[in-house]
Write an enzyme that holds these catalytic residues in place. Sequence first.
Site, mmCIF file in Angstrom:
data_model
loop_
_atom_site.group_PDB
_atom_site.id
_atom_site.type_symbol
_atom_site.label_atom_id
_atom_site.label_comp_id
_atom_site.label_asym_id
_atom_site.label_seq_id
_atom_site.Cartn_x
_atom_site.Cartn_y
_atom_site.Cartn_z
ATOM 1 N N LYS A 22 6.298 -68.899 7.679
ATOM 2 C CA LYS A 22 5.859 -69.087 9.023
ATOM 3 C C LYS A 22 6.719 -68.877 10.167
ATOM 4 O O LYS A 22 6.669 -68.521 11.131
ATOM 5 C CB LYS A 22 5.299 -70.517 9.182
ATOM 6 C CG LYS A 22 4.688 -70.919 10.512
ATOM 7 C CD LYS A 22 4.569 -72.306 10.562
ATOM 8 C CE LYS A 22 5.480 -73.502 10.662
ATOM 9 N NZ LYS A 22 6.188 -73.551 11.993
ATOM 10 N N ASN A 23 8.188 -69.451 9.858
ATOM 11 C CA ASN A 23 9.081 -69.461 11.114
ATOM 12 C C ASN A 23 9.722 -67.827 11.283
ATOM 13 O O ASN A 23 10.458 -67.726 11.972
ATOM 14 C CB ASN A 23 10.004 -70.309 10.855
ATOM 15 C CG ASN A 23 9.635 -71.736 10.857
ATOM 16 O OD1 ASN A 23 8.293 -71.772 11.707
ATOM 17 N ND2 ASN A 23 10.121 -72.751 10.739
ATOM 18 N N CYS A 117 7.960 -82.657 21.494
ATOM 19 C CA CYS A 117 6.962 -82.597 20.447
ATOM 20 C C CYS A 117 7.133 -83.897 19.570
ATOM 21 O O CYS A 117 8.201 -84.926 19.910
ATOM 22 C CB CYS A 117 6.897 -81.642 19.580
ATOM 23 S SG CYS A 117 8.298 -81.561 18.212
ATOM 24 N N ARG A 122 13.419 -81.169 22.197
ATOM 25 C CA ARG A 122 13.274 -79.435 21.975
ATOM 26 C C ARG A 122 13.560 -78.902 23.427
ATOM 27 O O ARG A 122 12.707 -78.178 23.660
ATOM 28 C CB ARG A 122 11.515 -79.370 21.636
ATOM 29 C CG ARG A 122 11.271 -80.174 20.225
ATOM 30 C CD ARG A 122 11.822 -79.865 18.824
ATOM 31 N NE ARG A 122 11.814 -78.628 18.316
ATOM 32 C CZ ARG A 122 10.658 -78.138 17.504
ATOM 33 N NH1 ARG A 122 9.648 -79.036 17.320
ATOM 34 N NH2 ARG A 122 10.761 -77.120 17.125
ATOM 35 N N ASP A 305 13.423 -79.208 7.867
ATOM 36 C CA ASP A 305 11.860 -79.363 7.729
ATOM 37 C C ASP A 305 11.667 -79.680 6.167
ATOM 38 O O ASP A 305 10.625 -79.633 5.848
ATOM 39 C CB ASP A 305 11.631 -77.813 7.552
ATOM 40 C CG ASP A 305 11.674 -77.555 9.256
ATOM 41 O OD1 ASP A 305 11.525 -76.322 9.423
ATOM 42 O OD2 ASP A 305 11.733 -78.182 10.035
ATOM 43 N N ARG A 397 -0.935 -76.271 10.219
ATOM 44 C CA ARG A 397 -0.534 -75.348 10.973
ATOM 45 C C ARG A 397 0.702 -74.669 10.251
ATOM 46 O O ARG A 397 1.122 -73.438 10.815
ATOM 47 C CB ARG A 397 0.566 -76.160 12.126
ATOM 48 C CG ARG A 397 -0.209 -77.133 13.113
ATOM 49 C CD ARG A 397 0.753 -77.523 14.145
ATOM 50 N NE ARG A 397 1.708 -76.585 14.746
ATOM 51 C CZ ARG A 397 2.572 -76.895 15.615
ATOM 52 N NH1 ARG A 397 2.364 -78.172 16.259
ATOM 53 N NH2 ARG A 397 3.340 -76.128 16.200
HETATM 54 C C1 EPZ Z 1 12.859 -73.971 14.571
HETATM 55 O O1 EPZ Z 1 12.897 -74.743 15.695
HETATM 56 C C2 EPZ Z 1 11.726 -74.223 13.448
HETATM 57 N N1 EPZ Z 1 10.364 -73.695 14.324
HETATM 58 C C3 EPZ Z 1 11.533 -75.807 13.092
HETATM 59 O O2 EPZ Z 1 10.711 -75.764 12.151
HETATM 60 C C4 EPZ Z 1 12.987 -76.016 12.295
HETATM 61 O O3 EPZ Z 1 13.038 -77.336 12.241
HETATM 62 C C5 EPZ Z 1 14.231 -75.824 13.312
HETATM 63 O O4 EPZ Z 1 13.966 -74.350 13.780
HETATM 64 C C6 EPZ Z 1 15.487 -75.903 12.890
HETATM 65 O O5 EPZ Z 1 15.504 -75.058 11.665
HETATM 66 C C7 EPZ Z 1 10.205 -72.222 14.237
HETATM 67 O O6 EPZ Z 1 10.947 -71.669 13.857
HETATM 68 C C8 EPZ Z 1 8.935 -72.281 14.849
HETATM 69 P P1 EPZ Z 1 16.447 -75.069 16.966
HETATM 70 P P2 EPZ Z 1 13.685 -74.532 16.826
HETATM 71 O O7 EPZ Z 1 16.313 -74.382 18.134
HETATM 72 O O8 EPZ Z 1 13.758 -73.103 17.042
HETATM 73 C C9 EPZ Z 1 18.558 -78.097 19.937
HETATM 74 C C10 EPZ Z 1 8.694 -76.342 11.383
HETATM 75 O O9 EPZ Z 1 8.433 -77.513 10.634
HETATM 76 N N2 EPZ Z 1 18.468 -76.863 20.832
HETATM 77 O O10 EPZ Z 1 16.966 -74.421 15.748
HETATM 78 O O11 EPZ Z 1 12.890 -75.026 18.197
HETATM 79 C C11 EPZ Z 1 17.339 -78.785 19.324
HETATM 80 O O12 EPZ Z 1 16.872 -79.935 20.235
HETATM 81 C C12 EPZ Z 1 9.443 -76.382 12.611
HETATM 82 O O13 EPZ Z 1 8.326 -75.386 10.748
HETATM 83 C C13 EPZ Z 1 18.951 -77.191 22.291
HETATM 84 O O14 EPZ Z 1 19.601 -78.472 22.579
HETATM 85 O O15 EPZ Z 1 14.768 -75.416 16.599
HETATM 86 C C14 EPZ Z 1 17.636 -79.274 18.117
HETATM 87 O O16 EPZ Z 1 18.278 -80.519 18.242
HETATM 88 C C15 EPZ Z 1 9.894 -77.823 12.986
HETATM 89 N N3 EPZ Z 1 18.892 -76.439 23.193
HETATM 90 C C16 EPZ Z 1 18.539 -77.958 17.495
HETATM 91 O O17 EPZ Z 1 19.120 -77.357 18.559
HETATM 92 C C17 EPZ Z 1 18.092 -75.282 23.056
HETATM 93 O O18 EPZ Z 1 17.943 -74.268 23.769
HETATM 94 C C18 EPZ Z 1 17.697 -77.133 16.680
HETATM 95 O O19 EPZ Z 1 16.851 -76.598 17.416
HETATM 96 C C19 EPZ Z 1 17.542 -75.066 21.646
HETATM 97 C C20 EPZ Z 1 17.605 -75.879 20.436
#
Ligand code: EPZ
Length: 430
Positions: A22-23, A117, A122, A305, A397
């Site tokens: 999915k991701n 969320c 996020r 995840d 989802r």
């Molecule tokens: C992706 O979310 C995945 N979603 C998430 O999967 C997954 O948990 C996550 O990556 C971590 O692997 C999709 O790919 C659609 P991040 P994403 O940006 O991209 C912080 C699922 O269950 N951050 O890697 O939103 C953030 O707060 C979902 O399939 C900032 O601070 O995650 C977090 O603490 C849930 N500033 C960390 O980085 C930013 O601009 C990792 O977030 C962006 C992120």
Amino acid sequence: MEQYIIKGGVPLHGEVSIGGAKNAALGILAAAIMTDETVTIENVPNVRDTRVLLQAIEGIGAKVKYVYNNSVQINGGSICDFNVDYEYIKKIRASYYLLGALLGKYKCSQVALPGGCNIGSRPIDQHIKGFKALGADVVIEHGKISTKAEHLKGGHVYFDVVTVGATINLMLAACLADGDTILENAAKEPHIVDVANFLNAMGANIKGAGTDVIRIKGVSRLHGTTYSIIPDQIEAGTFMFASAATHGDVVVKDVIPKHLESLSAKLIEVGCQVIEGDDWVRVIGCDELKSTNVKTLPYPGFPTDMQPQMSVVLALANGSSMVTESIFENRFKYVDELNRMGCKIKVEGNTAYIEGVRRITGAQMSAPDLRAGAALVIAALSAEGLSEIDDIEYIQRGYEDFEGKLRGLGAVIERIDSEREAQKFKLKIG
Ligand code: EPZ
């Protein structure tokens, strides 16, 4: 309101085929609009998140053709609107990949700001920092984020945190920019590599995906291609952990074992047997699971995840364990539901302290989010008696035909949406 009704206590046995990631699909579907030629994408998981993103892509004027269940054709040549409707971002955050894709191709884009969320606030500050480094103006007002650039030029971005979303969004925005872009401290997940491989199949020039430094040489245009998405590491892991929790014997097929290494390692640590083939992994549960500790980390560490699913296995192990969540600030909401089944878990800060128990009992529960919902299903499959799980649209989802695949492994589970159907299920199982 649809729910799952589950009769626990049946060890899972058999083989299950894993679908597309999915991701990876969400980044790839967004990237597909960056050419005016037709792109065919195969092994697309037919889940709510991909369906919503495809609706958003149609909503800005691209042509989307569903070839068959898991294949789709996209042609971005007819895009006429660079503003993505709020209704889509409200449903899935990953609509924000269209921000990078539209900026990269049309030098402007607007998407409603994704809110937080159930698992955390996020923020998207790193996405914004990256777009600005490429010369884009970024404005946030009226709940929307707008980007615009006279001229996108390659830049040097050092991410303050390892972020999957910003790494993908910046690859999208930079692949048609003038000159070279370097992304440092980039995320290394398999789905990052898959999006980069897809863009390269369209004619982009991206090197280093899968390492923490990604180098992008801007090209003038992208062309059509046909591409198949990698298997879903988290769907595979969910079934692997379900086998462990139910003392089963399950083969997950159509996977890339290398992507599952951190999961296999933990399953071996807790006493399971794990056998790897070229494109399959077999997990044989053990009579008595052993306790251990785990900390979620960016890939290749243990994935966040899979954190809820890991907690369920440890809740049924012999001894005390610790699960530390280092990625998101609020990813233990499922613990209260597990404790209602008889688990003994205490959360302090970003760590869950788990005291294993030998027996848990079915209960009525609600899925707090996608992966926590899947974890509650695993707990229900391992529990004595009946469980009912509400809010299963979260689970849908990210898992295609979850209940059907589980039934194929012997699970006693139905998706119902009325009391009458619940009664029928209870009569059927006696
Ligand atoms: C992706 O979310 C995945 N979603 C998430 O999967 C997954 O948990 C996550 O990556 C971590 O692997 C999709 O790919 C659609 P991040 P994403 O940006 O991209 C912080 C699922 O269950 N951050 O890697 O939103 C953030 O707060 C979902 O399939 C900032 O601070 O995650 C977090 O603490 C849930 N500033 C960390 O980085 C930013 O601009 C990792 O977030 C962006 C992120």
